[in-house]
Design an enzyme around this catalytic site. Structure first.
Site, PDB file in Angstrom:
ATOM      1  N   CYS A  78       6.493   4.402   8.519  1.00 59.68           N
ATOM      2  CA  CYS A  78       7.033   3.488   7.576  1.00 59.68           C
ATOM      3  C   CYS A  78       8.468   3.710   7.350  1.00 59.68           C
ATOM      4  O   CYS A  78       9.274   2.850   6.935  1.00 59.68           O
ATOM      5  CB  CYS A  78       6.229   3.786   6.300  1.00 59.68           C
ATOM      6  SG  CYS A  78       4.688   2.899   6.383  1.00 59.68           S
ATOM      7  N   LYS A 124       8.390  -1.564  -2.488  1.00 63.63           N
ATOM      8  CA  LYS A 124       7.851  -0.621  -1.497  1.00 63.63           C
ATOM      9  C   LYS A 124       8.950  -0.117  -0.732  1.00 63.63           C
ATOM     10  O   LYS A 124       8.857   1.183  -0.301  1.00 63.63           O
ATOM     11  CB  LYS A 124       6.937  -1.662  -0.859  1.00 63.63           C
ATOM     12  CG  LYS A 124       6.320  -1.060   0.473  1.00 63.63           C
ATOM     13  CD  LYS A 124       5.272   0.236   0.240  1.00 63.63           C
ATOM     14  CE  LYS A 124       4.962   0.624   1.567  1.00 63.63           C
ATOM     15  NZ  LYS A 124       4.192   1.593   1.679  1.00 63.63           N
ATOM     16  N   GLU A 179       0.787  -1.042   0.000  1.00 64.88           N
ATOM     17  CA  GLU A 179       0.057  -0.034   0.035  1.00 64.88           C
ATOM     18  C   GLU A 179       0.822   1.242   0.039  1.00 64.88           C
ATOM     19  O   GLU A 179       1.702   1.309   0.894  1.00 64.88           O
ATOM     20  CB  GLU A 179      -0.783  -0.038   1.189  1.00 64.88           C
ATOM     21  CG  GLU A 179      -1.936   0.973   1.332  1.00 64.88           C
ATOM     22  CD  GLU A 179      -2.653   1.282   0.039  1.00 64.88           C
ATOM     23  OE1 GLU A 179      -3.320   0.243  -0.731  1.00 64.88           O
ATOM     24  OE2 GLU A 179      -2.316   2.190  -0.840  1.00 64.88           O
TER      25      GLU A 179
HETATM   26  C1  UDX Z   1       4.731   7.375   3.718  1.00 67.03           C
HETATM   27  C2  UDX Z   1       4.626   7.204   1.937  1.00 67.03           C
HETATM   28  O1  UDX Z   1       4.606   8.569   1.477  1.00 67.03           O
HETATM   29  C3  UDX Z   1       3.606   6.301   1.751  1.00 67.03           C
HETATM   30  O2  UDX Z   1       3.688   6.200   0.201  1.00 67.03           O
HETATM   31  C4  UDX Z   1       3.877   5.145   2.168  1.00 67.03           C
HETATM   32  O3  UDX Z   1       2.502   4.179   1.881  1.00 67.03           O
HETATM   33  C5  UDX Z   1       3.890   5.213   3.823  1.00 67.03           C
HETATM   34  O4  UDX Z   1       4.931   6.129   4.221  1.00 67.03           O
HETATM   35  P1  UDX Z   1       3.367   8.623   5.328  1.00 67.03           P
HETATM   36  O5  UDX Z   1       4.472   8.165   6.344  1.00 67.03           O
HETATM   37  O6  UDX Z   1       1.864   8.289   5.997  1.00 67.03           O
HETATM   38  O7  UDX Z   1       3.614   7.975   3.971  1.00 67.03           O
HETATM   39  O8  UDX Z   1       3.443  10.342   5.216  1.00 67.03           O
HETATM   40  P2  UDX Z   1       4.504  10.983   4.142  1.00 67.03           P
HETATM   41  O9  UDX Z   1       3.485  11.934   3.538  1.00 67.03           O
HETATM   42  O10 UDX Z   1       5.295  10.192   3.212  1.00 67.03           O
HETATM   43  O11 UDX Z   1       5.284  11.711   5.272  1.00 67.03           O
HETATM   44  C6  UDX Z   1       6.424  11.155   6.095  1.00 67.03           C
HETATM   45  C7  UDX Z   1       6.934  12.072   7.036  1.00 67.03           C
HETATM   46  O12 UDX Z   1       7.813  13.119   6.031  1.00 67.03           O
HETATM   47  C8  UDX Z   1       6.122  13.041   7.834  1.00 67.03           C
HETATM   48  O13 UDX Z   1       6.852  13.160   9.093  1.00 67.03           O
HETATM   49  C9  UDX Z   1       6.289  14.276   6.925  1.00 67.03           C
HETATM   50  O14 UDX Z   1       6.074  15.302   7.813  1.00 67.03           O
HETATM   51  C10 UDX Z   1       7.764  14.415   6.377  1.00 67.03           C
HETATM   52  N1  UDX Z   1       7.622  15.304   5.229  1.00 67.03           N
HETATM   53  C11 UDX Z   1       7.294  14.611   4.001  1.00 67.03           C
HETATM   54  C12 UDX Z   1       8.776  15.940   5.272  1.00 67.03           C
HETATM   55  O15 UDX Z   1       9.408  16.355   6.199  1.00 67.03           O
HETATM   56  N2  UDX Z   1       8.971  16.676   4.223  1.00 67.03           N
HETATM   57  C13 UDX Z   1       8.396  16.575   2.824  1.00 67.03           C
HETATM   58  O16 UDX Z   1       8.695  17.246   1.993  1.00 67.03           O
HETATM   59  C14 UDX Z   1       7.595  15.366   2.847  1.00 67.03           C
END
Ligand code: UDX
Ligand code: ADP
Length: 466
Positions: free
Chosen positions: A286, A230, A175
């Site tokens: 993740c 993944k 996913e």
């Molecule tokens: C992530 C992946 O995006 C997703 O595809 C996978 O299925 C699960 O892991 P998620 O952890 O839910 O999703 O959120 P994501 O939006 O990726 O953000 C992860 C972390 O990175 C957050 O703490 C967010 O604040 C941080 N982040 C994200 C940044 O610091 N800068 C960015 O530009 C993007």
């Protein structure tokens, strides 16, 4: 043409992945009965709660889908045995945290929940069942699942003649949803990845997705490519965050501005402008876990340079958090003892109530270790959950940001909740001790305005002259 006979799906694990992904599947497949099961009774009780505001996870637009499908073709229960027995297809969406002890501790995923649910499937499934890995898993986990399922059918064959036809087919269908935008991501995914060896099962799963996803977006691979993809997707995304965060430190040191650098590099189509937000480091369940898996896998195969390369992403992530904490302490005259600070935002990103690996936790801990007392406010995370993450610490939890700001020396913006820009900052200023500091670790506030009010501002990746 495949005759898709999937009529009954069971999803084991009613968490951040299982809940929303099955809700969207049920919405688009009214002829399939979807049972989402969990061993956690409280979680299931909340999924069944008539007040849709009390669902166990907060995700925009999820309540609407649950309201429409629950009790129609979507059911939440603790009756794992019965739901497995009825299922033609079973999704595994259980948790797979990093192992804390034994071989691979600190790196490898703990597969005990995968093993336990595979054993439940082995015991209760009937006839032919397609088992779909949905949790993020280390490469070759499908082998483990296959081995558990197959060994149990051998034993069963000897003692239970009714189950003589019990067979399994394993698929990997990772996913890619991101929390906070889960429904949007599930409704309109960039791609759906299905790995497997059995063509018929792949087609059956593919047909389900084709109810709402264009067939060109469905990618079929072998099992291990799917599992590895993944991990690699998450590692690449996390890599961008550590890259931009490392440059944020350089911007602060040299007088460049990270927002300008981001814009300049992001307009190059080869680089792209997504995932370039500097901040307090990535959190969530993740990224860290998947990179650690990748590092473990690389070391296992003797690829130490590869392992060290990917591990550096995690080291930069922790360093960014430490760096921000130290900088806050320095700006507040080198000591936090007897000082009260406010933490605004405790979830690992906006639009979720998930706090797993949230940078708020580590930065709060650093500040608490320096003797600070913390007032914590988050619009979605419950006080109970905050307390569970900071057990026995000097914290007070607030439901109202204005109350949380009273008498504090600094407000640290840890999550980019939109509502933070709409707060009554004039009043907040009047409530705080002076000099009143704001540390914007997310670059989400309109700082010119705040400077005019009288705040001292520090923003990640900018010159920060105060
Ligand atoms: C992530 C992946 O995006 C997703 O595809 C996978 O299925 C699960 O892991 P998620 O952890 O839910 O999703 O959120 P994501 O939006 O990726 O953000 C992860 C972390 O990175 C957050 O703490 C967010 O604040 C941080 N982040 C994200 C940044 O610091 N800068 C960015 O530009 C993007
Ligand atoms: P994710 O973010 O991967 O969805 P969560 O921790 O939110 O992870 O959800 C995983 C869910 O799986 C939890 O609610 C947990 O209780 C459930 N679970 C774990 N093992 C089993 C099992 N053997 N049978 C049923 N549910 C399980």
């Amino acid at each position: 043409m495949v005759n898709n006979k999937i009529k009954n799906i069971c999803c084991i694990g009613a968490g951040y992945v299982g809940g929303p992904s099955m809700a969207v599947l049920a919405k688009h497949c009214p002829n399939i009965k979807v049972n989402v099961v969990d061993i956690n009774e409280e979680r299931i009780r909340l999924w069944n709660c008539s007040d849709l505001k009390k669902l166990p996870i907060y995700e925009p637009n999820l309540d609407e889908i649950i309201g429409k499908c629950r009790g129609v073709n979507l059911f939440f229960s603790n009756n794992i045995k019965e739901c497995i027995e009825q299922a033609d297809m079973i999704f595994l969406s259980v948790n797979t945290p990093t192992k804390t002890k034994g071989i691979g501790a600190g790196y490898a995923s703990d597969l005990k929940w995968i093993e336990a649910s595979s054993r439940q499937i082995a015991e209760f499934a009937r006839n032919h069942t397609i088992v779909v890995e949905k949790s993020t898993l280390p490469v070759k986990t499908a082998e483990t699942i296959k081995s558990i399922l197959n060994s149990s059918t051998l034993i069963k064959k000897n003692i239970d003649l009714h189950n003589i036809n019990k067979t399994f087919s394993i698929l990997s269908n990772p996913e890619f949803l991101a929390e906070g935008s889960a429904i949007k991501d599930l409704e309109n995914p960039d791609r759906v990845l299905i790995g497997g060896e059995d063509e018929e099962s792949i087609k059956k799963l593919s047909k389900i997705y084709e109810n709402w996803v264009e067939s060109e977006k469905i990618i079929e691979t072998n099992l291990w490519s799917s599992e590895l993809s993944k991990l690699v997707a998450n590692a690449f995304l996390a890599q961008r965050i550590s890259s931009i965060n490392s440059i944020s430190a350089l911007c602060e040191a040299t007088g460049a501005n990270i927002k300008e650098v981001k814009k300049s590099i992001g307009t190059d189509r080869r680089i792209g402008n997504k995932f370039l937000e500097a901040g307090p480091g990535f959190g969530g369940s993740c990224f860290k876990k998947d990179i650690l898996n990748l590092v473990y896998l690389s070391r296992f195969y003797g690829l130490n340079e590869v392992a060290n390369y990917w591990e550096q992403i995690i080291l930069i992530n922790s360093w960014q958090q430490k760096r921000i904490s130290e900088l806050i302490i320095k700006k507040l005259y080198g000591t936090l003892s007897e000082k009260k600070l406010a933490i605004f935002g405790f979830s690992f990103k906006a639009n979720t109530n998930d706090t797993r690996e949230s940078p708020s936790i580590s930065i709060s801990n650093h500040l608490l270790d320096e003797g600070a007392r913390l007032n914590i406010y988050d619009p979605q995370v419950s006080g109970k959950q905050i307390s569970e993450n900071l057990v026995d610490k000097e914290i007070d939890i607030f439901m109202n940001p204005l109350e949380a700001a009273k008498d504090v020396d600094a407000i640290i913006i840890m999550t980019e909740w939109k509502e933070f820009n709409k707060l009554d900052w004039d009043q907040i200023f009047s409530l705080m001790r002076k000099p009143a500091w704001i540390f914007d670790t997310r670059l989400c506030l309109e700082t010119d305005n705040l400077r005019n009010i009288g705040f001292n501002i520090w923003s990640v990746g900018s010159n920060n002259e105060n």
